[in-house]
Design a protein around this motif. Structure first.
Motif, mmCIF file in Angstrom:
data_model
loop_
_atom_site.group_PDB
_atom_site.id
_atom_site.type_symbol
_atom_site.label_atom_id
_atom_site.label_comp_id
_atom_site.label_asym_id
_atom_site.label_seq_id
_atom_site.Cartn_x
_atom_site.Cartn_y
_atom_site.Cartn_z
ATOM 1 N N ARG A 8 1.053 -1.195 0.057
ATOM 2 C CA ARG A 8 -0.175 -0.016 -0.073
ATOM 3 C C ARG A 8 0.946 1.314 0.047
ATOM 4 N NH1 ARG A 8 -2.632 3.688 3.241
ATOM 5 N NH2 ARG A 8 -4.575 4.376 2.816
ATOM 6 N N LEU A 9 0.954 1.817 -1.239
ATOM 7 C CA LEU A 9 2.074 2.900 -1.202
ATOM 8 C C LEU A 9 1.174 4.129 -1.036
ATOM 9 C CD1 LEU A 9 4.933 3.426 -2.095
ATOM 10 C CD2 LEU A 9 3.983 3.733 -4.349
ATOM 11 N N ILE A 10 1.741 5.010 -0.187
ATOM 12 C CA ILE A 10 1.433 6.315 0.080
ATOM 13 C C ILE A 10 1.949 7.536 -0.623
ATOM 14 C CG2 ILE A 10 0.971 8.240 1.901
ATOM 15 C CD1 ILE A 10 0.177 5.783 3.723
ATOM 16 N N ASP A 11 3.352 7.554 -0.897
ATOM 17 C CA ASP A 11 4.318 8.334 -1.488
ATOM 18 C C ASP A 11 4.838 7.662 -2.380
ATOM 19 O OD1 ASP A 11 5.733 10.464 -2.143
ATOM 20 O OD2 ASP A 11 6.922 10.358 -0.268
ATOM 21 N N PRO A 12 4.585 7.956 -3.983
ATOM 22 C CA PRO A 12 5.489 7.301 -4.826
ATOM 23 C C PRO A 12 6.898 7.924 -4.974
ATOM 24 C CG PRO A 12 3.946 9.099 -5.503
ATOM 25 C CD PRO A 12 3.762 8.944 -4.060
ATOM 26 N N VAL A 13 7.270 8.742 -4.221
ATOM 27 C CA VAL A 13 8.799 9.332 -4.110
ATOM 28 C C VAL A 13 9.359 8.249 -3.049
ATOM 29 C CG1 VAL A 13 10.489 11.180 -3.640
ATOM 30 C CG2 VAL A 13 8.240 11.559 -4.697
ATOM 31 N N LEU A 14 9.883 7.239 -3.701
ATOM 32 C CA LEU A 14 10.663 6.283 -2.869
ATOM 33 C C LEU A 14 11.768 6.612 -2.218
ATOM 34 C CD1 LEU A 14 10.122 3.156 -5.202
ATOM 35 C CD2 LEU A 14 8.544 4.129 -3.578
ATOM 36 N N SER A 40 25.920 11.572 -15.735
ATOM 37 C CA SER A 40 26.809 12.000 -14.836
ATOM 38 C C SER A 40 25.834 13.034 -14.097
ATOM 39 C CB SER A 40 27.951 13.038 -15.676
ATOM 40 O OG SER A 40 28.514 13.879 -14.886
ATOM 41 N N LEU A 41 26.322 13.163 -12.908
ATOM 42 C CA LEU A 41 25.519 13.938 -11.896
ATOM 43 C C LEU A 41 25.978 15.248 -11.404
ATOM 44 C CD1 LEU A 41 24.070 11.108 -9.854
ATOM 45 C CD2 LEU A 41 22.489 12.219 -11.382
ATOM 46 N N ARG A 42 27.130 15.537 -12.274
ATOM 47 C CA ARG A 42 27.998 16.816 -11.834
ATOM 48 C C ARG A 42 27.112 17.879 -12.071
ATOM 49 N NH1 ARG A 42 34.104 18.035 -13.912
ATOM 50 N NH2 ARG A 42 34.281 16.444 -12.497
ATOM 51 N N GLY A 43 26.930 18.900 -11.239
ATOM 52 C CA GLY A 43 26.213 20.002 -11.095
ATOM 53 C C GLY A 43 24.877 19.788 -10.701
ATOM 54 N N ARG A 44 24.455 18.605 -10.271
ATOM 55 C CA ARG A 44 23.093 18.534 -9.906
ATOM 56 C C ARG A 44 22.989 18.471 -8.358
ATOM 57 N NH1 ARG A 44 20.608 16.121 -14.450
ATOM 58 N NH2 ARG A 44 21.870 16.858 -16.332
ATOM 59 N N THR A 45 21.872 18.951 -7.828
ATOM 60 C CA THR A 45 21.709 18.994 -6.327
ATOM 61 C C THR A 45 20.926 17.729 -5.562
ATOM 62 O OG1 THR A 45 19.705 20.097 -6.661
ATOM 63 C CG2 THR A 45 21.764 21.282 -6.789
ATOM 64 N N ALA A 46 20.119 17.090 -6.563
ATOM 65 C CA ALA A 46 19.374 15.993 -5.925
ATOM 66 C C ALA A 46 18.755 15.226 -6.883
ATOM 67 C CB ALA A 46 18.098 16.577 -4.996
ATOM 68 N N VAL A 47 18.562 13.725 -6.568
ATOM 69 C CA VAL A 47 17.803 12.696 -7.418
ATOM 70 C C VAL A 47 16.523 12.254 -6.744
ATOM 71 C CG1 VAL A 47 18.091 10.520 -8.750
ATOM 72 C CG2 VAL A 47 20.120 12.263 -8.516
ATOM 73 N N TYR A 48 15.480 12.132 -7.570
ATOM 74 C CA TYR A 48 14.534 11.724 -6.994
ATOM 75 C C TYR A 48 13.950 10.563 -7.691
ATOM 76 C CZ TYR A 48 13.755 16.529 -5.175
ATOM 77 O OH TYR A 48 13.779 17.736 -4.275
ATOM 78 N N GLU A 49 13.583 9.413 -6.795
ATOM 79 C CA GLU A 49 13.176 8.049 -7.361
ATOM 80 C C GLU A 49 11.848 8.025 -7.207
ATOM 81 O OE1 GLU A 49 14.379 3.454 -6.640
ATOM 82 O OE2 GLU A 49 15.814 4.899 -5.727
ATOM 83 N N VAL A 50 10.926 8.203 -8.343
ATOM 84 C CA VAL A 50 9.593 7.969 -8.472
ATOM 85 C C VAL A 50 9.072 6.724 -8.911
ATOM 86 C CG1 VAL A 50 7.704 9.271 -9.319
ATOM 87 C CG2 VAL A 50 9.832 10.472 -8.814
#
Length: 324
Positions: A8-14, A57-67
């Motif tokens: 039962r998923l409430i928040d899809p941002v895992l 590459s994740l250079r220059g990125r601030t965050a990664v959201y897994e949805v």
């Protein structure tokens, strides 16, 4: 790496991974294979990677959201108002939802899907159900379902796809009240039917009594005492009815005929089958009831000379059928 989803998923941002400025160049973040990655860059920029694509590459990125991108069932139970505030529709939604625009959902900052959909559906459906009385739950359900089927634009604003069915029931208090009303109506209808049956029964009894009286009067008026006694042998319970409805002159006639029977009975003037025991018993019963009725009638005449003895209607010209 976990590959299974919560039941039962409430928040899809895992998961949310914060990136440092010193992120090692060339290192890749894969995440779950069936999830989208929404990568936040400088300012308000976002970039979405649907599976199987992944950032190199994740250079220059601030965050990664897994949805999570899966289709999830959800049952919502709520109340929607009717046209009066005293009663509400009990409403059950069997829904399916899915994130179709991960970037839009991440930007919305929503993290509780049931609360989000409950809020959206209430805002969408309350004005509709207020148009219906509580007794019209079926019509209200049709309108709610039509609006739910057309709610794609509202869900899309949150980055979601929404579908499902709606069921409406009347308020429990109103159902209980309707149950009491139905019970009262049933009892009233049953009482009325019973009363009507009793009236029919009484009317039939009166008609049968009138037929019997007319039958006995017909034979008494023609001196048919033998035939009358034979009939009373089979219907002895009618003897009081006969005596009660005799006129004074008829009683005198019967008294004379009874005396005559007493004189001729030993000589065998009646037929043999008429001398059987049932006829003798009826004759004795008739004589007893008749004697008592004549005595009471004489006493009443002495007390009230103006009183008229009970009588019957005018004699019927034809011989009626024997009532049973």
């Amino acid at each position: 790496m976990q590959s299974s989803r919560p039941t039962r998923l409430i928040d899809p941002v895992l998961a949310v991974r914060q990136l440092s400025r010193y992120e090692i160049p060339g290192r890749r973040y894969l995440g779950r294979a069936d999830c989208a990655l929404v990568v936040a860059g400088a300012g308000d920029s976002y970039e979405t990677y649907l599976p199987p694509r992944r950032p190199t590459s994740l250079r220059g990125r601030t965050a990664v959201y897994e949805v999570d991108l899966g289709v999830h069932p959800l049952r919502l139970c709520t109340r929607l108002p009717s046209d009066i505030d005293s009663f509400e529709f009990e409403t059950t939604f069997d829904l399916t939802w899915q994130v179709t625009d991960p970037e839009r959902f991440v930007i919305s900052q929503e993290r509780d899907i049931p609360a989000l959909l409950n809020r959206v559906l209430h805002r969408l459906l309350r004005p509709v159900t207020r148009q219906f009385p509580i007794s019209s739950s079926a019509r209200a359900e049709v309108s709610v379902q039509q609006l739910l089927d057309a709610s794609g634009d509202h869900a899309a604003r949150q980055g979601l796809r929404l579908g499902g069915t709606a069921r409406l029931r009347r308020d429990p208090d109103e159902r209980a009240q309707q149950g009491r009303l139905r019970a009262a109506q049933y009892n009233a209808a049953a009482a009325l039917a019973e009363h009507e049956v009793e009236l029919v029964r009484l009317d039939q009894q009166q008609q049968l009594k009138a037929q019997k009286i007319e039958f006995y009067r017909h034979h008494l008026a023609r001196g048919g005492l033998d035939a009358l006694l034979l009939h009373l042998a089979e219907h002895a319970q009618d003897t009081p009815l006969v005596v009660e409805n005799l006129r004074a002159d008829e009683k005198r006639t019967i008294e004379n005929q009874l005396g005559l029977i007493d004189r001729v009975l030993p000589e065998g003037t009646l037929e043999k089958y008429q001398l059987e025991e049932p006829q003798r018993l009826v004759l004795a019963l008739f004589r007893s009831v008749f004697t008592q009725a004549v005595s009471e009638s004489a006493d009443a005449q002495q007390e009230d000379p103006l009183r008229k003895p009970p009588g019957l209607a005018a004699q019927h010209p034809d011989s009626p059928a024997w009532p049973v």
